[in-house]
Design an enzyme around this catalytic site. Structure first.
Site, PDB file in Angstrom:
ATOM      1  N   CYS A  15       0.835  -1.189   0.000  1.00  0.00           N
ATOM      2  CA  CYS A  15       0.000   0.000   0.000  1.00  0.00           C
ATOM      3  C   CYS A  15       0.885   1.260   0.000  1.00  0.00           C
ATOM      4  O   CYS A  15       1.524   1.554  -0.994  1.00  0.00           O
ATOM      5  CB  CYS A  15      -0.961  -0.043   1.189  1.00  0.00           C
ATOM      6  SG  CYS A  15      -2.401   1.021   1.008  1.00  0.00           S
ATOM      7  N   HIS A  73      -3.271  -5.932   1.053  1.00  0.00           N
ATOM      8  CA  HIS A  73      -2.578  -6.131   2.329  1.00  0.00           C
ATOM      9  C   HIS A  73      -2.459  -7.614   2.696  1.00  0.00           C
ATOM     10  O   HIS A  73      -3.333  -8.156   3.397  1.00  0.00           O
ATOM     11  CB  HIS A  73      -3.328  -5.401   3.445  1.00  0.00           C
ATOM     12  CG  HIS A  73      -3.228  -3.922   3.397  1.00  0.00           C
ATOM     13  ND1 HIS A  73      -2.278  -3.209   4.099  1.00  0.00           N
ATOM     14  CD2 HIS A  73      -3.956  -3.003   2.708  1.00  0.00           C
ATOM     15  CE1 HIS A  73      -2.430  -1.920   3.870  1.00  0.00           C
ATOM     16  NE2 HIS A  73      -3.446  -1.768   3.021  1.00  0.00           N
ATOM     17  N   GLU A  87      -0.579  -8.897   4.890  1.00  0.00           N
ATOM     18  CA  GLU A  87      -0.399  -9.024   6.340  1.00  0.00           C
ATOM     19  C   GLU A  87      -1.730  -9.052   7.080  1.00  0.00           C
ATOM     20  O   GLU A  87      -1.781  -9.433   8.248  1.00  0.00           O
ATOM     21  CB  GLU A  87       0.492  -7.885   6.866  1.00  0.00           C
ATOM     22  CG  GLU A  87      -0.154  -6.532   7.019  1.00  0.00           C
ATOM     23  CD  GLU A  87      -0.326  -5.762   5.717  1.00  0.00           C
ATOM     24  OE1 GLU A  87      -0.809  -4.608   5.764  1.00  0.00           O
ATOM     25  OE2 GLU A  87       0.017  -6.309   4.634  1.00  0.00           O
TER      26      GLU A  87
END
Length: 221
Positions: free
Chosen positions: A86, A194, A196
């Site tokens: 991002c 994302h 994560e």
């Protein structure tokens, strides 16, 4: 493996990234403040999402001038895996480790929702545990995720198989549906979604965990 999680003023996904590699993956991780000048002792570098410096000027433009950036560039030159997610992707384009730029989303609105990605290249250090063409559910959260590059750059990215992830349904207007690209050497990945945030079933899915496991699998033995 020991990761550096770079923290800028305005980073807000640094804790998520730290949790993904330390708790879900079982690797060492440390936060590194943007004012530091060395990344000695780290095996990989993570540039998390957020709104570094409030996204003033352009997303990532002010972070590109931070003291830690020369060390990030050196780590990339040394062949260490660098992952920018991002805002981290935006920073990687600003410092020249990846081509192109991230513009305002088509529709000019912030988007935060799950999205489906297609794995275009599974022959990278970041994707070797995925299947080519595999569909992966990973969330997005961005206002400036519209990847743009000139026609020559886009053609080169395609020719060199450097488009790693594409959107199954383009949420932001990105050229060629691009969600993530790598550098020529293959050790720097920038992506808007994302991973994560997709490392545990509790978070809604584990589609991103393979990315982090791939890095371990792909490291020289």
């Amino acid at each position: 493996m020991k990761y550096a999680v770079i923290v800028f003023p305005g980073s807000n996904c640094d804790v998520d990234m730290f949790h993904a590699v330390k708790d879900a993956l079982g690797c060492e991780a440390e936060y590194v403040w943007h004012d530091e000048t060395s990344l000695d002792g780290f095996d990989g570098v993570l540039l998390p999402g957020g709104f570094s410096y409030g996204d003033y000027l352009r997303c990532g433009a002010m972070s590109a001038l931070s003291n830690i950036i020369p060390a990030v560039k050196q780590a990339a030159a040394d062949g260490k895996p660098i992952l920018g997610v991002c805002n981290g992707f935006q920073i990687l384009t600003e410092i020249g480790l990846l081509p192109g730029v991230l513009l305002r989303n088509r529709g000019m609105k912030f988007i935060c929702r799950p999205t489906e990605l297609q794995v275009e290249n599974n022959n990278t250090i970041f994707t070797n545990l995925y299947e080519k063409g595999e569909l992966v559910n990973i969330p997005i959260a961005h206002g400036e995720g519209n990847y743009c590059a000139d026609e020559k750059t886009l053609a080169q990215l395609k020719a060199d198989n450097r488009i790693v992830f594409t959107y199954a349904e383009n949420p932001n207007g990105s050229a060629e549906n691009i969600a993530g690209i790598i550098n020529e050497r293959g050790n720097v990945l920038g992506m808007m979604p994302h991973p994560e945030r997709a490392v545990e079933d509790l978070l809604g899915g584990t589609g991103g965990l393979k990315l982090f496991k791939s890095i371990l699998q792909g490291l020289p033995r």
